[in-house]
Design a protein around this motif. Structure first.
Motif, mmCIF file in Angstrom:
data_model
loop_
_atom_site.group_PDB
_atom_site.id
_atom_site.type_symbol
_atom_site.label_atom_id
_atom_site.label_comp_id
_atom_site.label_asym_id
_atom_site.label_seq_id
_atom_site.Cartn_x
_atom_site.Cartn_y
_atom_site.Cartn_z
ATOM 1 N N GLY A 249 -24.175 82.172 42.440
ATOM 2 C CA GLY A 249 -24.624 80.936 41.843
ATOM 3 C C GLY A 249 -24.529 81.000 40.343
ATOM 4 O O GLY A 249 -24.217 82.040 39.764
ATOM 5 N N GLU B 199 -28.190 76.832 34.905
ATOM 6 C CA GLU B 199 -29.404 76.144 35.314
ATOM 7 C C GLU B 199 -30.547 76.616 34.427
ATOM 8 O O GLU B 199 -30.481 77.704 33.852
ATOM 9 C CB GLU B 199 -29.694 76.414 36.791
ATOM 10 N N ARG C 154 -34.448 73.264 36.772
ATOM 11 C CA ARG C 154 -35.038 73.717 38.028
ATOM 12 C C ARG C 154 -36.554 73.626 38.069
ATOM 13 O O ARG C 154 -37.150 73.677 39.149
ATOM 14 C CB ARG C 154 -34.610 75.168 38.298
ATOM 15 N N ARG D 16 -30.155 85.753 37.592
ATOM 16 C CA ARG D 16 -30.474 84.720 38.582
ATOM 17 C C ARG D 16 -31.677 85.065 39.463
ATOM 18 O O ARG D 16 -32.671 84.358 39.477
ATOM 19 C CB ARG D 16 -29.232 84.447 39.456
ATOM 20 N N ALA D 17 -31.595 86.180 40.191
ATOM 21 C CA ALA D 17 -32.534 86.421 41.285
ATOM 22 C C ALA D 17 -33.970 86.622 40.813
ATOM 23 O O ALA D 17 -34.917 86.156 41.463
ATOM 24 C CB ALA D 17 -32.079 87.625 42.116
ATOM 25 N N ILE E 58 -35.566 83.292 40.131
ATOM 26 C CA ILE E 58 -35.875 82.579 41.374
ATOM 27 C C ILE E 58 -37.161 83.126 41.982
ATOM 28 O O ILE E 58 -38.039 82.374 42.411
ATOM 29 C CB ILE E 58 -34.704 82.687 42.364
ATOM 30 N N ARG E 59 -37.288 84.452 42.009
ATOM 31 C CA ARG E 59 -38.475 85.063 42.614
ATOM 32 C C ARG E 59 -39.722 84.819 41.763
ATOM 33 O O ARG E 59 -40.781 84.459 42.284
ATOM 34 C CB ARG E 59 -38.241 86.563 42.782
ATOM 35 N N ARG F 269 -40.519 81.108 41.746
ATOM 36 C CA ARG F 269 -40.444 80.504 43.092
ATOM 37 C C ARG F 269 -39.567 79.254 43.068
ATOM 38 O O ARG F 269 -39.936 78.192 43.558
ATOM 39 C CB ARG F 269 -41.835 80.192 43.618
ATOM 40 N N LEU F 270 -38.378 79.392 42.497
ATOM 41 C CA LEU F 270 -37.505 78.240 42.348
ATOM 42 C C LEU F 270 -36.944 77.754 43.677
ATOM 43 O O LEU F 270 -36.473 76.624 43.776
ATOM 44 C CB LEU F 270 -36.360 78.566 41.383
ATOM 45 N N ASP F 271 -36.986 78.613 44.695
ATOM 46 C CA ASP F 271 -36.586 78.139 46.012
ATOM 47 C C ASP F 271 -37.634 77.186 46.587
ATOM 48 O O ASP F 271 -37.371 76.467 47.546
ATOM 49 C CB ASP F 271 -36.356 79.305 46.971
ATOM 50 N N ARG F 272 -38.831 77.173 45.971
ATOM 51 C CA ARG F 272 -39.891 76.246 46.374
ATOM 52 C C ARG F 272 -39.807 74.940 45.597
ATOM 53 O O ARG F 272 -40.163 73.871 46.110
ATOM 54 C CB ARG F 272 -41.252 76.905 46.110
ATOM 55 N N LEU G 178 -38.714 71.592 44.192
ATOM 56 C CA LEU G 178 -37.844 70.524 44.651
ATOM 57 C C LEU G 178 -37.366 69.694 43.479
ATOM 58 O O LEU G 178 -38.041 69.593 42.461
ATOM 59 C CB LEU G 178 -38.602 69.613 45.627
#
Length: 320
Positions: A30, A74, A105, A295-296, A299-300, A303-306, A308
């Motif tokens: 990504g 991002e 994000r 990146r990772a 995200i962790r 909590r960017l996977d959370r 919206l």
């Protein structure tokens, strides 16, 4: 905020000389995630610190950032030092920009954490807002004892209970206090902004001791950001890369995250140059280190996977 006086550091002349991998997406597939981006507009909100930084005393918007980056990036917005009572307006302005710019994000917002009565309601509201991914109370100009004091400690513990990380913007001399705070708030993820603002080329033993102590606390991560504006004019790129590598070795790549500190960093360097320096610092680390840093870990941590896109959840108005 309150950056040092502008002065280019000499970091423009990297050009692959330091062994950086080629530019492009993070190794995980990504785009790079910049964990430390500011936007501001003095026509909309009041930013008291901008009077001390005339080159920055103009609007810097999401579209300006998109034009400045050399590749798709991002971003996580970090509060930009507007007047304390305008934190809600700042959040809603950034949220509005993000509705049509999904590369934004999430937002790290301001909360006056030492005012525990008002902080409790604001933190609870932010915890239910997927666009809010963290909280920052800029403490770099606070007096001795503030960072380790009971008032801020209570607010930072609230964040841990709410599942929100705390961005800690402090100076080198405040790092021992931050280590005390991290140890007293083990349930709160603490994000050390700008490596704790050491002076590149001559970080003292106190910085190394405090950073090592912070790294021993499993709840602390470190942003690889902000060094160019702390460096004296003429500082060689290799000096900055060496300090970045020291942070990577101390925390480990899986606890470091990339931050551009745009547009403050424009006082000293270009965006592409800083990103290249961070990539140069990653040379020699395992293959997955670049994905972690670029990146990772962001995200962790946030909590960017959370989080919206703003258009997919109800807007929550925060009172000023």
């Amino acid at each position: 905020m309150r950056p040092h006086a502008p002065g280019h550091t000499g970091v423009e002349a990297t050009d692959r000389a330091l062994g950086a991998p080629p530019p492009g997406a993070a190794d995980g597939g990504g785009p790079v995630i910049d964990s430390h981006v500011h936007f501001w507009d003095p026509r909309r909100l009041v930013y008291p610190w901008l009077a001390e930084a005339p080159p920055l005393n103009r609007p810097f918007t999401a579209d300006d950032f998109a034009a400045a980056v050399p590749e798709p990036v991002e971003a996580v917005f970090v509060e930009a030092g507007r007047a304390d009572d305008q934190a809600g307006q700042e959040l809603e302005w950034v949220r509005a920009m993000a509705r049509t710019r999904p590369w934004i994000r999430g937002a790290v917002v301001h909360v006056s954490l030492a005012d525990i009565r008002s902080a409790a309601s604001r933190v609870a509201r932010h915890a239910g807002d997927p666009f809010v991914v963290g909280v920052r109370r800029n403490a770099q100009d606070e007096p001795p004892g503030y960072v380790s004091g009971p008032e801020l400690r209570a607010g930072v513990r609230l964040l841990g209970e709410a599942g929100l990380p705390f961005d800690a913007c402090v100076r080198e001399h405040q790092l021992p206090e931050l280590a005390e705070l991290a140890e007293a708030c083990p349930r709160t993820v603490i994000v050390l902004d700008h490596l704790g603002k050491p002076v590149p080329g001559r970080p003292g033993s106190s910085w190394r001791q405090a950073v090592a102590r912070l790294a021993r606390s499993g709840n602390v991560v470190c942003k690889l950001s902000g060094l160019a504006t702390e460096a004296a004019p003429g500082t060689e790129p290799a000096v900055l890369v060496a300090l970045l590598r020291e942070a990577l070795e101390t925390f480990g790549p899986d606890r470091c995250l990339y931050g551009g500190d745009w547009p403050v960093m424009t006082l000293a360097t270009r965006y592409a140059t800083w990103l290249e320096l961070v990539r140069a610092a990653l040379a020699g680390f395992p293959a997955d280190a670049a994905d972690a840093v670029l990146r990772a870990t962001a995200i962790r941590t946030y909590r960017l996977d959370r989080a919206l896109p703003p258009g997919r959840h109800r807007t929550r108005e925060e009172p000023a």
